[in-house]
Write an enzyme that holds these catalytic residues in place. Structure first.
Site, mmCIF file in Angstrom:
data_model
loop_
_atom_site.group_PDB
_atom_site.id
_atom_site.type_symbol
_atom_site.label_atom_id
_atom_site.label_comp_id
_atom_site.label_asym_id
_atom_site.label_seq_id
_atom_site.Cartn_x
_atom_site.Cartn_y
_atom_site.Cartn_z
ATOM 1 N N GLU A 94 44.898 55.441 -49.574
ATOM 2 C CA GLU A 94 43.515 55.005 -49.731
ATOM 3 C C GLU A 94 43.372 53.502 -49.502
ATOM 4 O O GLU A 94 42.292 53.013 -49.268
ATOM 5 C CB GLU A 94 43.035 55.331 -51.155
ATOM 6 N N HIS A 97 47.265 48.948 -47.703
ATOM 7 C CA HIS A 97 48.699 48.681 -47.746
ATOM 8 C C HIS A 97 49.405 49.248 -46.523
ATOM 9 O O HIS A 97 50.362 48.679 -46.024
ATOM 10 C CB HIS A 97 49.323 49.309 -49.008
HETATM 11 N N1 RBF Z 1 56.864 51.781 -49.109
HETATM 12 C C1 RBF Z 1 57.152 52.710 -48.186
HETATM 13 O O1 RBF Z 1 58.279 52.718 -47.636
HETATM 14 N N2 RBF Z 1 56.227 53.654 -47.823
HETATM 15 C C2 RBF Z 1 54.970 53.698 -48.365
HETATM 16 O O2 RBF Z 1 54.190 54.589 -47.991
HETATM 17 C C3 RBF Z 1 54.633 52.710 -49.330
HETATM 18 N N3 RBF Z 1 53.392 52.693 -49.860
HETATM 19 C C4 RBF Z 1 53.094 51.705 -50.756
HETATM 20 C C5 RBF Z 1 51.785 51.648 -51.292
HETATM 21 C C6 RBF Z 1 51.469 50.662 -52.198
HETATM 22 C C7 RBF Z 1 50.079 50.624 -52.744
HETATM 23 C C8 RBF Z 1 52.451 49.688 -52.577
HETATM 24 C C9 RBF Z 1 52.131 48.573 -53.550
HETATM 25 C C10 RBF Z 1 53.719 49.749 -52.061
HETATM 26 C C11 RBF Z 1 54.066 50.747 -51.167
HETATM 27 N N4 RBF Z 1 55.359 50.824 -50.625
HETATM 28 C C12 RBF Z 1 55.648 51.761 -49.684
HETATM 29 C C13 RBF Z 1 56.448 49.940 -51.119
HETATM 30 C C14 RBF Z 1 56.624 48.678 -50.273
HETATM 31 O O3 RBF Z 1 57.297 48.995 -49.054
HETATM 32 C C15 RBF Z 1 57.486 47.645 -51.050
HETATM 33 O O4 RBF Z 1 58.693 48.242 -51.461
HETATM 34 C C16 RBF Z 1 56.774 47.102 -52.288
HETATM 35 O O5 RBF Z 1 55.478 46.658 -51.973
HETATM 36 C C17 RBF Z 1 57.585 45.932 -52.915
HETATM 37 O O6 RBF Z 1 57.693 44.850 -51.999
#
Ligand code: RBF
Length: 170
Positions: A94, A97
């Site tokens: 949603e 990010h």
């Molecule tokens: N990391 C992923 O590898 N795939 C995702 O779909 C994903 N979605 C995220 C959505 C949100 C709202 C947040 C805050 C982080 C997400 N992350 C995802 C983690 C991101 O890659 C990372 O590990 C963190 O933001 C910490 O730096």
């Protein structure tokens, strides 16, 4: 959608040679582990099938896809592999990010590969939903982990061929 020609896991025309001499790092994101675990299994299976020794496949995990470029950078700095494969899965949610993470990882991998001259392979799925990701991690659209492994081998191969050529009279 992946066409048969673009799908490297079924691309038999690739001139892949000499993988027995290669050391390949793989950095895998723990987010969406069901998907990234399948990508990882595909990549390892393909590297081994092409002759890379199991001890020369260097496995590391980072928390999420956003951390992949830095994980790859740590790996390059410490272990000097011939190539690094980054595996992750970012699913559209949603929030915005999705775009921030996807673009950051793609740019990070590209910048790192150009800076170090070591191939950093972008094996990150960016999909609308979980089902689409599953279909690209060993489902009807093949396994993008396999493709990432072939890409790594091909890029190392190209670098080695050109290095050899450089030393030869033209
Ligand atoms: N990391 C992923 O590898 N795939 C995702 O779909 C994903 N979605 C995220 C959505 C949100 C709202 C947040 C805050 C982080 C997400 N992350 C995802 C983690 C991101 O890659 C990372 O590990 C963190 O933001 C910490 O730096």
């Amino acid at each position: 959608m992946a066409s048969k020609k673009k799908n490297l896991s079924s691309f038999e025309g690739a001139s892949v040679t000499d993988a027995g001499e290669m050391r390949i790092g793989i950095v895998t994101a723990a987010w969406n582990k069901e998907v990234t675990g399948s990508l990882l299994r595909g990549a390892i299976k393909t590297l081994e099938a092409e002759g890379v020794d199991r001890k020369d496949i260097l496995l590391y995990e980072v928390p999420g896809s956003f951390e992949l470029p830095q994980g790859a950078s740590f790996l390059i700095e410490s272990l000097q592999p011939d190539a690094v494969i980054c595996l992750g899965c970012v699913i559209q949610g949603e929030t915005r990010h999705f775009e921030f993470i996807s673009h950051s990882v793609a740019d990070g991998c590209m910048n790192l590969s150009l800076k170090t001259n070591i191939p950093v392979i972008f094996g990150v799925l960016t999909t609308d939903n979980h089902e689409q990701a599953i279909q690209r991690a060993g489902g009807i659209h093949g396994n993008k982990g396999d493709e990432a492994a072939y890409t790594a081998i091909q890029m190392v191969n190209m670098k080695r061929m050109l290095k050899k050529k450089k030393g030869q009279p033209s």
